[in-house]
Design a protein around this motif. Sequence first.
Motif, PDB file in Angstrom:
ATOM      1  N   CYS A  39      96.705  65.371  64.686  1.00 26.43           N
ATOM      2  CA  CYS A  39      94.907  66.097  65.699  1.00 26.43           C
ATOM      3  C   CYS A  39      94.434  65.517  64.742  1.00 26.43           C
ATOM      4  O   CYS A  39      94.201  65.192  63.359  1.00 26.43           O
ATOM      5  N   LYS A  40      93.228  65.220  65.745  1.00 31.72           N
ATOM      6  CA  LYS A  40      91.548  64.275  65.215  1.00 31.72           C
ATOM      7  C   LYS A  40      90.474  66.359  65.236  1.00 31.72           C
ATOM      8  O   LYS A  40      90.119  65.743  66.741  1.00 31.72           O
ATOM      9  N   TYR A  41      89.534  66.752  64.380  1.00 29.23           N
ATOM     10  CA  TYR A  41      88.468  67.367  64.879  1.00 29.23           C
ATOM     11  C   TYR A  41      87.119  66.218  64.438  1.00 29.23           C
ATOM     12  O   TYR A  41      87.566  66.272  63.096  1.00 29.23           O
ATOM     13  N   GLU A  42      86.558  65.518  65.058  1.00 30.60           N
ATOM     14  CA  GLU A  42      84.653  65.235  64.746  1.00 30.60           C
ATOM     15  C   GLU A  42      83.866  65.522  64.888  1.00 30.60           C
ATOM     16  O   GLU A  42      83.892  66.518  66.054  1.00 30.60           O
ATOM     17  N   LEU A  43      83.386  66.313  63.487  1.00 27.71           N
ATOM     18  CA  LEU A  43      81.930  67.200  63.454  1.00 27.71           C
ATOM     19  C   LEU A  43      81.143  66.472  63.875  1.00 27.71           C
ATOM     20  O   LEU A  43      80.194  65.368  63.419  1.00 27.71           O
ATOM     21  N   ASP A  44      80.976  66.685  65.483  1.00 29.91           N
ATOM     22  CA  ASP A  44      79.752  66.132  65.906  1.00 29.91           C
ATOM     23  C   ASP A  44      78.162  66.922  65.902  1.00 29.91           C
ATOM     24  O   ASP A  44      77.652  66.263  65.960  1.00 29.91           O
ATOM     25  N   GLU A  45      78.738  68.000  65.542  1.00 34.97           N
ATOM     26  CA  GLU A  45      77.162  68.819  65.609  1.00 34.97           C
ATOM     27  C   GLU A  45      76.843  68.641  64.625  1.00 34.97           C
ATOM     28  O   GLU A  45      76.563  67.918  63.709  1.00 34.97           O
ATOM     29  N   ASP A  46      75.353  68.134  64.460  1.00 33.37           N
ATOM     30  CA  ASP A  46      73.724  67.835  63.931  1.00 33.37           C
ATOM     31  C   ASP A  46      73.657  69.376  63.198  1.00 33.37           C
ATOM     32  O   ASP A  46      72.288  70.106  63.715  1.00 33.37           O
ATOM     33  N   PHE A  47      74.300  69.592  62.417  1.00 34.68           N
ATOM     34  CA  PHE A  47      74.296  70.756  61.119  1.00 34.68           C
ATOM     35  C   PHE A  47      72.283  70.334  60.598  1.00 34.68           C
ATOM     36  O   PHE A  47      72.660  69.590  58.975  1.00 34.68           O
ATOM     37  N   SER A  48      71.885  70.770  60.405  1.00 37.66           N
ATOM     38  CA  SER A  48      70.112  70.679  59.554  1.00 37.66           C
ATOM     39  C   SER A  48      70.094  70.781  58.848  1.00 37.66           C
ATOM     40  O   SER A  48      69.605  70.668  57.417  1.00 37.66           O
ATOM     41  N   ILE A  49      70.157  72.486  58.811  1.00 43.03           N
ATOM     42  CA  ILE A  49      70.610  72.225  56.951  1.00 43.03           C
ATOM     43  C   ILE A  49      71.442  73.129  56.057  1.00 43.03           C
ATOM     44  O   ILE A  49      71.202  74.235  55.330  1.00 43.03           O
ATOM     45  N   GLU A  50      72.954  73.654  57.025  1.00 41.89           N
ATOM     46  CA  GLU A  50      73.519  74.135  56.589  1.00 41.89           C
ATOM     47  C   GLU A  50      74.413  72.935  55.660  1.00 41.89           C
ATOM     48  O   GLU A  50      74.025  72.119  55.107  1.00 41.89           O
ATOM     49  N   THR A  51      75.432  73.757  54.387  1.00 46.51           N
ATOM     50  CA  THR A  51      75.981  72.993  53.537  1.00 46.51           C
ATOM     51  C   THR A  51      77.403  73.100  53.028  1.00 46.51           C
ATOM     52  O   THR A  51      77.803  72.883  52.044  1.00 46.51           O
ATOM     53  N   ALA A  52      77.278  73.812  54.056  1.00 47.31           N
ATOM     54  CA  ALA A  52      79.074  74.158  54.292  1.00 47.31           C
ATOM     55  C   ALA A  52      79.479  74.600  55.375  1.00 47.31           C
ATOM     56  O   ALA A  52      78.832  75.809  55.986  1.00 47.31           O
TER      57      ALA A  52
END
Length: 183
Positions: free
Chosen positions: A136-149
């Motif tokens: 399985c694969k999970y692609e992080l497609d959300e655009d986290f603009s300030i998150e660092t973790a």
Amino acid sequence: MAINLSKGQRVDIGLQKIGVGLGWDPAKTGQDFDLDASAFLLGANNKIPTDEFFVFYNNMSSPDGAVTSSGDDRTGGNSDGDDETLMLDLSRVDQRIEQIIFTVTIHDYETRRQNFGQVRNSFIRIYDAVSGGEICKYELDEDFSIETAVEFGRLYKRGGAWRFEAMGTATTGGLQSFVNKYA
């Protein structure tokens, strides 16, 4: 055939020896992006039993030998696939461990002024460590603009079997924020 997961989706693993590959491409800013893959092996209280159950670039293996790290890729984008890998032998997981959280953090994010909004094509994938076949694969497609973790995903026991859940939970604070949460 591999399953493409969405946030919150779960899948049965069904194997003892797996790889957890993490990959990313840095934005074209002229700077390297040093993302770090880590694993927190947690007991029933959602805490690591001892510091050695936190696997990262300064502790490359859990004390039970169940989780080992491939090491630190300090630039990202050096491969067409996984930039960092955690290898797991689920048959060796200490009996106190009920779940394993996989995190990715940006090293030195404050000095470099970097965040996940500047990272592209980030993913976590689970594959059969024997055959190499992707499960399985999970692609992080959300655009986290300030998150660092980011807590990308977790393996957890359900009815004696291991399952994987795609999490995609982001925060600011880097690796220390997860150490504070799980230690």
